[in-house]
Design an enzyme around this catalytic site. Sequence first.
Site, PDB file in Angstrom:
ATOM      1  N   GLY A  82       0.821  -1.122   0.018  1.00  0.00           N
ATOM      2  CA  GLY A  82       0.026  -0.190   0.045  1.00  0.00           C
ATOM      3  C   GLY A  82       0.885   1.542   0.024  1.00  0.00           C
ATOM      4  N   GLY A  83       0.427   2.297   0.518  1.00  0.00           N
ATOM      5  CA  GLY A  83       1.056   3.461   0.681  1.00  0.00           C
ATOM      6  C   GLY A  83       2.547   3.433   1.323  1.00  0.00           C
ATOM      7  N   GLY A 107      23.804  10.919 -30.426  1.00  0.00           N
ATOM      8  CA  GLY A 107      23.180  11.491 -29.038  1.00  0.00           C
ATOM      9  C   GLY A 107      24.051  10.815 -27.684  1.00  0.00           C
TER      10      GLY A 107
HETATM   11  C1  HXC Z   1      -3.491  -3.889  12.328  1.00  0.00           C
HETATM   12  C2  HXC Z   1      -2.404  -5.529  11.588  1.00  0.00           C
HETATM   13  C3  HXC Z   1      -2.304  -5.144  10.316  1.00  0.00           C
HETATM   14  C4  HXC Z   1      -2.744  -3.618  10.157  1.00  0.00           C
HETATM   15  C5  HXC Z   1      -1.271  -6.946  10.231  1.00  0.00           C
HETATM   16  N1  HXC Z   1      -1.986  -6.819  11.619  1.00  0.00           N
HETATM   17  N2  HXC Z   1      -1.642  -5.800   9.586  1.00  0.00           N
HETATM   18  N3  HXC Z   1      -2.985  -4.822  12.487  1.00  0.00           N
HETATM   19  N4  HXC Z   1      -3.337  -3.037  10.944  1.00  0.00           N
HETATM   20  N5  HXC Z   1      -2.529  -3.141   8.945  1.00  0.00           N
HETATM   21  C6  HXC Z   1      -1.825  -7.597  12.554  1.00  0.00           C
HETATM   22  C7  HXC Z   1      -2.900  -8.928  12.513  1.00  0.00           C
HETATM   23  O1  HXC Z   1      -3.972  -8.490  12.931  1.00  0.00           O
HETATM   24  C8  HXC Z   1      -1.997  -9.700  13.387  1.00  0.00           C
HETATM   25  O2  HXC Z   1      -2.449  -9.516  14.878  1.00  0.00           O
HETATM   26  C9  HXC Z   1      -0.567  -9.665  13.380  1.00  0.00           C
HETATM   27  O3  HXC Z   1      -0.555  -8.157  12.826  1.00  0.00           O
HETATM   28  C10 HXC Z   1       0.213 -10.472  12.520  1.00  0.00           C
HETATM   29  O4  HXC Z   1      -0.496 -10.480  11.088  1.00  0.00           O
HETATM   30  P1  HXC Z   1      -1.105 -11.614  10.603  1.00  0.00           P
HETATM   31  O5  HXC Z   1      -1.950 -11.493   9.236  1.00  0.00           O
HETATM   32  O6  HXC Z   1      -1.035 -12.833  11.217  1.00  0.00           O
HETATM   33  O7  HXC Z   1       0.406 -12.124   9.552  1.00  0.00           O
HETATM   34  P2  HXC Z   1       0.790 -12.769   8.165  1.00  0.00           P
HETATM   35  O8  HXC Z   1      -0.146 -13.949   8.094  1.00  0.00           O
HETATM   36  O9  HXC Z   1       2.491 -13.137   8.250  1.00  0.00           O
HETATM   37  O10 HXC Z   1       0.332 -11.542   7.150  1.00  0.00           O
HETATM   38  C11 HXC Z   1       0.951 -10.292   7.173  1.00  0.00           C
HETATM   39  C12 HXC Z   1       0.071  -9.501   6.194  1.00  0.00           C
HETATM   40  C13 HXC Z   1      -1.552  -9.482   6.746  1.00  0.00           C
HETATM   41  C14 HXC Z   1       0.243 -10.210   4.771  1.00  0.00           C
HETATM   42  C15 HXC Z   1       0.772  -8.053   6.112  1.00  0.00           C
HETATM   43  O11 HXC Z   1      -1.160  -9.085   8.193  1.00  0.00           O
HETATM   44  C16 HXC Z   1      -2.021  -8.306   5.937  1.00  0.00           C
HETATM   45  O12 HXC Z   1      -2.632  -8.513   4.794  1.00  0.00           O
HETATM   46  N6  HXC Z   1      -2.375  -7.096   6.642  1.00  0.00           N
HETATM   47  C17 HXC Z   1      -3.264  -5.914   6.256  1.00  0.00           C
HETATM   48  C18 HXC Z   1      -2.375  -5.240   5.290  1.00  0.00           C
HETATM   49  C19 HXC Z   1      -2.951  -4.321   4.367  1.00  0.00           C
HETATM   50  O13 HXC Z   1      -3.901  -4.289   3.748  1.00  0.00           O
HETATM   51  N7  HXC Z   1      -2.626  -3.026   5.112  1.00  0.00           N
HETATM   52  C20 HXC Z   1      -3.262  -1.806   4.780  1.00  0.00           C
HETATM   53  C21 HXC Z   1      -2.577  -1.311   3.630  1.00  0.00           C
HETATM   54  S1  HXC Z   1      -3.109   0.063   3.169  1.00  0.00           S
HETATM   55  P3  HXC Z   1      -2.167 -10.765  16.025  1.00  0.00           P
HETATM   56  O14 HXC Z   1      -2.943 -10.106  17.092  1.00  0.00           O
HETATM   57  O15 HXC Z   1      -3.297 -11.784  15.675  1.00  0.00           O
HETATM   58  O16 HXC Z   1      -0.989 -11.030  16.225  1.00  0.00           O
HETATM   59  C22 HXC Z   1      -1.791   1.139   3.765  1.00  0.00           C
HETATM   60  C23 HXC Z   1      -2.259   2.683   3.604  1.00  0.00           C
HETATM   61  C24 HXC Z   1      -0.834   3.332   3.793  1.00  0.00           C
HETATM   62  O17 HXC Z   1      -1.025   0.889   4.365  1.00  0.00           O
HETATM   63  C25 HXC Z   1      -1.164   4.705   3.027  1.00  0.00           C
HETATM   64  C26 HXC Z   1      -0.057   5.625   3.343  1.00  0.00           C
HETATM   65  C27 HXC Z   1      -0.255   6.798   2.472  1.00  0.00           C
END
Ligand code: HXC
Length: 519
Positions: free
Chosen positions: A171-172, A406
Amino acid sequence: MENKEKVKKLIDLRVEAKLGGGEKRIASQHAKGKYTARERIDMLLDEGSFEELDMFVTHRCHNFGMEKDKFLGDGVVTGHGTIDGRTVFVYAQDFTVFGGSLSETMALKICKVMDMAMKMGAPIIGINDSGGARIQEGVNALAGFAEIFERNILASGVVPQISAIYGPCAGGAVYSPALTDFILMTENTSYMFVTGPKVVKSVTGEDISTEDLGGASMHTKKSGVAQFKVETEEEGMMLIRKLLSYLPQNNLEEAPLFNTNDPIDRMEDSLNEIIPDNPNKPYDVKDVIHAIVDNEEFLEVHRFFAKNVVVGFARFNGQSTGIIANQPNFMGGVLDCDASRKAARFVRFCDAFNIPILTLVDVPGFLPGSSQEYQGIITHGAKLMFAYGEATVPKVTVTLRKSYGGAHCVMSSKQLRGDFNYAWPTAEIAVMGASGAIEVLEGRTIVKMENAEEKAQFIADKTAEYNTAFANPYNAASYAYIDDVIEPRNTRFRVIRAFQALQTKKLANPLKKHSNIPL
Ligand code: HXC
C-alpha cells in the site's frame, strides 16, 4: 514505592519492552525465517553501540478495544548507533506488535529519529516489516505515513537514506522506501506492492503470486524499484555497512578516505588487448572496472536491472568514486529507457553527495524502435543528459570504444562539463557507425548499382573512408573534445591523476529554486 523498587520497575519494564509482541509472536517471526527488530539492529550496528529511544511509547487508540491491547515501544524500535565508528540513526518495524503496522505514535517515533539524523547530519536506515497503516487508527495512521514521507523528501540529498525491506511493505507504505536513496530486499521473505495479489485479482482478474507481483527478484530485475537483492538478512546488513563506507555522512562532507596498498601507477597490460578487433564483438566492461579500481573492489548497484549500463562504487587511491559504464556484453551497451533512468539516478546521487564520477563509454547509441519511443526514450534519455550536465562533482570520462550520436553527448561529454575526457586508441567518436552513415550518405547510389561485386566494393571503400575519417579518437582530439588519447594499460594511473587534480574543483550552477529535470 522505595527507590530500590523504582529501579526494579525500570528493569522490568525494559525486559517487557524488549519482548515486543511477546514470546509467541517472536517464535512465529523466527519460524518464518525472519529476525526481530532488535536482533536486526544488533546485526547492523557496531557491537554494543545501539542506544534505544522511546521504549515506553504506547499507542493512543481507543477504537475496537485497542485501549486494552498495548505494547511498550509500539511496533517500532528506534535509536542511534555506529557503523564503522560513524553515527547512524535507525528504525526497525517490529512485526510482533500488530504486524508492525504504522500507528500515530510509531510515526512519531520514526519522525523523531529522522529529525535527529537531519540535525546531526547522519545517515538514516529504515528496516521495513509491516502490515501497512494500522487499520484501527484510520486517518491518524495515514497522517503518520505522510509525516514520514515529507521527512524523506526533505532529507533527500542531505543525508543518505537506506531502506531494507525484510517483510511485507504494501500500500502507501511503499512510498517511504521509494523516496529513499537505496532499497534492499531479501529473497523470498520480502515484498513491495501498491496493491496485493487479492486486490489485483478482484480488480483486473489477473492471477499472480506475491513473489511475482512484488518480490525481490522482480523489483531488482524488472521494475528497478530496488537496487539490491540479498539471500539473508545478515547478508543485507553487511551490504548496508559496505555501502555506507563509500558514502559521506551528509551532503556537506566528503566520503571517508581509505588507505590502499594498491599502487596508483599499477599497469594493467591486459587492457591493451581487451577490445576485440571485430567492432561488433562484446567484452565485459566489468573486467575493465576491476582492473583499474583499488584492489578490484567494486560494489555494483542495480546489478540485475538494465544490465546494458553498469553503475556502482569503487575507490581510486582510497577515494570513493561512482562509476557509470556502458556494458557491451548486454544489448551491445545500447542506452534504452531503463538504462537511462538507472544511470541518471546514480549520477544524481553521486552529485548530491560529493562523490566524483568516472564514466567509461562504449555506446552504439540510443535503442531505436517504436517500443522505446512509446515508453518515452526521449524523456528518459534527457534525464541522463540532465543529470550529467547538472552535476558539479569531478567528472572523468574514458571512451573505450564506441561513442556515437546523442549517446556520445550524453555520456559525460566535454560539452556537458566533463573535466577530463580521455579516449583509448580504440575509440570511435562519430555521429553514427559506418554502415548507418554509408546507408544515409550513399543510399541512392547503392540502390542504382546492379553489379553485386561492384556494389560490395563500393560499400567497402566508402566504409574504409568513413572509418579512417571518424572511427578513431583523433578527430575529436583535434578539436580538443578529447583531452588526451591514453594507453589502455595506463588507465588507472591517468584516472587517479585526473581526480587528484580535481580535488579542489569549484563549480556552481545558476541560482534557482530547483531545476525541472524531465521526469
Ligand atoms: C492492524 C495488523 C495490520 C494492520 C497486520 N496486523 N496488519 N493490525 N493493522 N494493517 C496484525 C494482525 O491482525 C495480526 O495480529 C498480526 O498483525 C500479524 O498479522 P498476520 O495477518 O497474522 O500475519 P501474516 O499472516 O504474516 O500476514 C501479514 C500481512 C497481513 C500480509 C501483512 O497481516 C495483511 O494483509 N495485513 C493487512 C495489510 C493491509 O492491507 N494494510 C493496509 C494497507 S493500506 P495478531 O494480534 O493476530 O498477532 C496502507 C495505506 C497506507 O497501508 C497509505 C499511506 C499513504
